[in-house]
Enzyme design. Sequence first.
Site, PDB file in Angstrom:
ATOM      1  CB  CYS A 129      53.643  15.997   6.552  1.00 47.79           C
ATOM      2  SG  CYS A 129      53.473  14.913   7.985  1.00 47.79           S
TER       3      CYS A 129
ATOM      4  CE1 TYR B 189      24.138  32.210  42.853  1.00 48.09           C
ATOM      5  CE2 TYR B 189      26.277  32.055  41.762  1.00 48.09           C
ATOM      6  CZ  TYR B 189      25.080  31.476  42.150  1.00 48.09           C
ATOM      7  OH  TYR B 189      24.835  30.173  41.867  1.00 48.09           O
TER       8      TYR B 189
ATOM      9  CE  LYS C  97      31.023  39.056  52.310  1.00 52.30           C
ATOM     10  NZ  LYS C  97      29.915  39.186  51.359  1.00 52.30           N
TER      11      LYS C  97
ATOM     12  CG  ASP D 210      37.583  35.975  38.875  1.00 53.97           C
ATOM     13  OD1 ASP D 210      37.645  37.202  39.099  1.00 53.97           O
ATOM     14  OD2 ASP D 210      38.529  35.316  38.403  1.00 53.97           O
TER      15      ASP D 210
ATOM     16  CB  ILE E 227      37.173  42.546  50.344  1.00 53.53           C
ATOM     17  CG1 ILE E 227      36.931  41.632  51.515  1.00 53.53           C
ATOM     18  CG2 ILE E 227      37.644  41.788  49.176  1.00 53.53           C
ATOM     19  CD1 ILE E 227      35.820  40.643  51.229  1.00 53.53           C
TER      20      ILE E 227
ATOM     21  CB  CYS F 229      49.916  15.331   6.490  1.00 50.29           C
ATOM     22  SG  CYS F 229      50.783  13.982   5.682  1.00 50.29           S
TER      23      CYS F 229
ATOM     24  CG  ASP G 190      43.271  39.434  37.673  1.00 49.60           C
ATOM     25  OD1 ASP G 190      43.527  40.017  36.605  1.00 49.60           O
ATOM     26  OD2 ASP G 190      42.124  39.235  38.103  1.00 49.60           O
TER      27      ASP G 190
ATOM     28  CE  LYS H 123      37.930  38.327  46.162  1.00 52.58           C
ATOM     29  NZ  LYS H 123      37.959  38.674  44.737  1.00 52.58           N
TER      30      LYS H 123
ATOM     31  CB  CYS I 229      55.258  11.305   5.923  1.00 50.68           C
ATOM     32  SG  CYS I 229      53.949  12.317   5.199  1.00 50.68           S
TER      33      CYS I 229
ATOM     34  CD  GLU J 186      29.015  35.924  51.379  1.00 47.05           C
ATOM     35  OE1 GLU J 186      29.429  36.582  50.404  1.00 47.05           O
ATOM     36  OE2 GLU J 186      28.295  36.402  52.272  1.00 47.05           O
TER      37      GLU J 186
ATOM     38  CB  CYS K 298      51.586  10.350   6.864  1.00 51.11           C
ATOM     39  SG  CYS K 298      52.130  11.304   8.293  1.00 51.11           S
TER      40      CYS K 298
ATOM     41  CD  GLU L 280      53.770  39.178  36.338  1.00 58.37           C
ATOM     42  OE1 GLU L 280      53.708  38.014  36.776  1.00 58.37           O
ATOM     43  OE2 GLU L 280      54.796  39.696  35.900  1.00 58.37           O
ATOM     44  CE1 TYR L 281      47.389  46.821  37.888  1.00 61.16           C
ATOM     45  CE2 TYR L 281      46.428  46.131  39.983  1.00 61.16           C
ATOM     46  CZ  TYR L 281      46.722  47.128  39.067  1.00 61.16           C
ATOM     47  OH  TYR L 281      46.349  48.411  39.324  1.00 61.16           O
ATOM     48  CG  ASP L 282      46.521  40.804  42.819  1.00 58.58           C
ATOM     49  OD1 ASP L 282      46.019  41.874  42.414  1.00 58.58           O
ATOM     50  OD2 ASP L 282      45.860  39.766  43.016  1.00 58.58           O
TER      51      ASP L 282
ATOM     52  CE  LYS M 229      42.574  37.379  45.288  1.00 61.57           C
ATOM     53  NZ  LYS M 229      42.803  37.902  43.963  1.00 61.57           N
TER      54      LYS M 229
HETATM   55  S1  IVH Z   1      32.067  41.379  49.838  1.00 61.04           S
HETATM   56  C1  IVH Z   1      32.828  45.089  52.114  1.00 61.04           C
HETATM   57  N1  IVH Z   1      31.569  38.994  48.909  1.00 61.04           N
HETATM   58  O1  IVH Z   1      35.526  40.658  45.327  1.00 61.04           O
HETATM   59  C2  IVH Z   1      32.897  43.815  51.401  1.00 61.04           C
HETATM   60  N2  IVH Z   1      32.850  40.471  47.557  1.00 61.04           N
HETATM   61  O2  IVH Z   1      37.013  43.483  46.831  1.00 61.04           O
HETATM   62  C3  IVH Z   1      32.637  43.997  49.961  1.00 61.04           C
HETATM   63  N3  IVH Z   1      33.491  39.529  45.380  1.00 61.04           N
HETATM   64  O3  IVH Z   1      35.246  43.062  43.375  1.00 61.04           O
HETATM   65  C4  IVH Z   1      32.829  42.784  49.143  1.00 61.04           C
HETATM   66  N4  IVH Z   1      32.508  37.577  45.654  1.00 61.04           N
HETATM   67  O4  IVH Z   1      32.855  42.208  43.780  1.00 61.04           O
HETATM   68  C5  IVH Z   1      32.174  40.175  48.685  1.00 61.04           C
HETATM   69  N5  IVH Z   1      31.020  36.829  48.189  1.00 61.04           N
HETATM   70  C6  IVH Z   1      31.602  38.028  47.972  1.00 61.04           C
HETATM   71  C7  IVH Z   1      32.291  38.297  46.781  1.00 61.04           C
HETATM   72  C8  IVH Z   1      32.917  39.538  46.606  1.00 61.04           C
HETATM   73  C9  IVH Z   1      33.214  38.329  44.841  1.00 61.04           C
HETATM   74  C10 IVH Z   1      34.279  40.581  44.716  1.00 61.04           C
HETATM   75  C11 IVH Z   1      33.725  41.961  44.816  1.00 61.04           C
HETATM   76  C12 IVH Z   1      34.936  42.827  44.717  1.00 61.04           C
HETATM   77  C13 IVH Z   1      36.006  41.965  45.306  1.00 61.04           C
HETATM   78  C14 IVH Z   1      36.269  42.370  46.739  1.00 61.04           C
END
Ligand code: IVH
Length: 681
Positions: free
Chosen positions: A420, A235, A302, A125, A85, A438, A35, A123, A423, A121, A444, A37-39, A326
């Site tokens: 091997c 969650y 938030k 994955d 987000i 081996c 990810d 995040k 030996c 909170e 050995c 790298e993608y970002d 992150k």
């Molecule tokens: S809030 C408007 N809270 O992270 C806000 N997102 O782009 C909407 N994610 O794939 C997201 N944990 O599924 C929020 N505690 C958390 C989160 C969370 C994981 C994920 C979400 C989305 C990405 C945010």
Amino acid sequence: MSIPARDRERADALRELLHHHSHQYYVLDTPEIPDAEYDQLFRELQALEEKYPGLLAPDSPTQRVGGKTLEGFAKVRHKVPMLSIRTETDIEASGARNFDARVRRELGLKDGDPAIEYVAELKFDGLAISLRYEGGVLVQAATRGDGEVGEDVTQNIRTVGQIPLKLRGAPPVLEVRGEVYMRRDDFERLNELQREKIARGAKNEKTFVNPRNAAAGAVRQLDPGIARQRPLSFYAYGWGEIEGGPAFETHYELLQALGRWGLPVSDRTVLAMGADELIAYHQAVGRERDGLPFDIDGVVYKVNSLALQKQLGFVTREPRWAVAHKFPAQEQLTTVESIDVYVGRTGKLTPVARLKPVFVGGVTVTNATLHNEDEVHRKDVRVGDTVIVRRAGDVIPEVVAVVPDRRAAGAAVFHMPATCPVCGSAALREEGEADHRCTGGLFCSAQRKHAILHFAQRRALDIEGLGEKLVDQMVDAGVIRTLPDLYRLGLANLVALDRMGDKSAQNVLAALEKSKATTLPRFLYGLGIRHVGESTARDLARHFGNLDGILDASVEQLLQVPDVGPVVAESIHAFFRQPHNREVIEQLRACGLHWEEGEPAARAPQPLSGKTVVLTGTLPTLSRDEAKELLEAAGAKVAGSVSKKTDYVVAGAEAGSKLDKARELGVAILDEDGLRQLLAG
Ligand code: IVH
């Protein structure tokens, strides 16, 4: 503004690449790059498009919120769009400060004004999911899709034990949002199963790169029957549409209400005043991250007040009131510099990828085991390849995949050597086995060194100071060939070694002398019999009481020992039938090794012997380890998953799919009190 050709070409190339990788990721669930790298590619394109708005095309990957929908699922239009987000790019504490400063500026606050209240909170994955409840009943589950239109995955989501099908006290219409994820232990077990299927020749099966991928694959699996075999968790962290019910003023109150209505909410969500408390949270969670049972890639902040959230509003598709902060990535790209073959104590040859050092999941990784030849071929790892390395939690670092389009032409397929590497004896792979071994045995020197180190380790004979360097030297110099040679060492042998002074030599001799008074389990374990770990050694000692009983035991007699099955019994029997092993034992005794011997244990009655028990969820007073210990002491076997052979499932709070499985199979379900009664007989 005219756009330089170089930048235009780069933007085209980036778009192409991002399209390819987002297809791999969202549609095929088979990412080829991490990810992070993608970002990075994504941000590079974003920066170019910001600089030259003329470059911006409507089909640019930067213009889409999330993934794409998969053919085969009905489409669901979200009543309230599922937003993305903003990610704070700065990993350091300043990430939280930047966010707080932006929020205060937007709200027109000045330096002396009071701090803002936030909710912090984890995040998670996994995969964002929207759950729609009407009259408290789950009527629809949808993925985020592109944020406007997602996929109807109701059937699959219904199989997730942690997601309630019915809520208690919820408003008439409630759309909950949250993350479906897979716990690390469930992920490891799933991949273990996948590997077994592949080993048995199953086509169309694959192992999963990481828990997020496995979770996404399960949710978007077209066959709900397969989806239900993939253990998922959930969650809740937000909501979309709500109709009726009480009014709320803060995000935190609403989260708590979700919990009361029956949805899983994280107990690591906290209120935080101002930037300082956000930073403290970020640091505390960063320290705990490895110990969590699931992957997180950061934390989310938030603004708590819903009125302030409204006032702050959105920029494009991202709210101004929330940000993701992150942690360092748990996956990185690096290259394979060589594939070496390592010889273990039992002669097992293990291919190990030597990597260009890479910082991943908080540590620098320089090598990763590739397990065996099949595993190397399955992943098709070759010297020179660019690979994705993952390190999450306390799991050892792993090469999860090769990046195919970065392979140099002519990269050679890896083959296990026929001999091997230490030996030169033949290295053989037995029918039906994954490992090469081996055949040199104690001829050995690699195996000899490991055997001596195993014998000397703290949990075996505990010979202090006899470490790897010293054993290497002694074996290489030919001073030691067998275990008894250790006890025949004299001062002269030792001081002749490199960098060994009189004092250290005397310490080693004293440690050897001290180790002679030992226990039978330590001695048995120290012999390094295949499949005999510490606990089997203890069981053997308890069962037979003395060494001679074990030396002469038949396979049938060995099978009487609790937890000893046919493979282990065969291995013990074969070990003691070898004349040279008996010789080694005699010589060690002659050198003065001794322990207390006794009579065979009159077996205490074991109320639960032969019973299989599965533990799930959190018990009110007993930890999982404590419950396991009590059960095992009573003779029960504690298993990880529920099957027809399970006798009891002990379920605590937040019990998940195992509890469902138990109900489905009609297995007896106990709470902690029930467990105590069972133990009491
Ligand atoms: S809030 C408007 N809270 O992270 C806000 N997102 O782009 C909407 N994610 O794939 C997201 N944990 O599924 C929020 N505690 C958390 C989160 C969370 C994981 C994920 C979400 C989305 C990405 C945010």
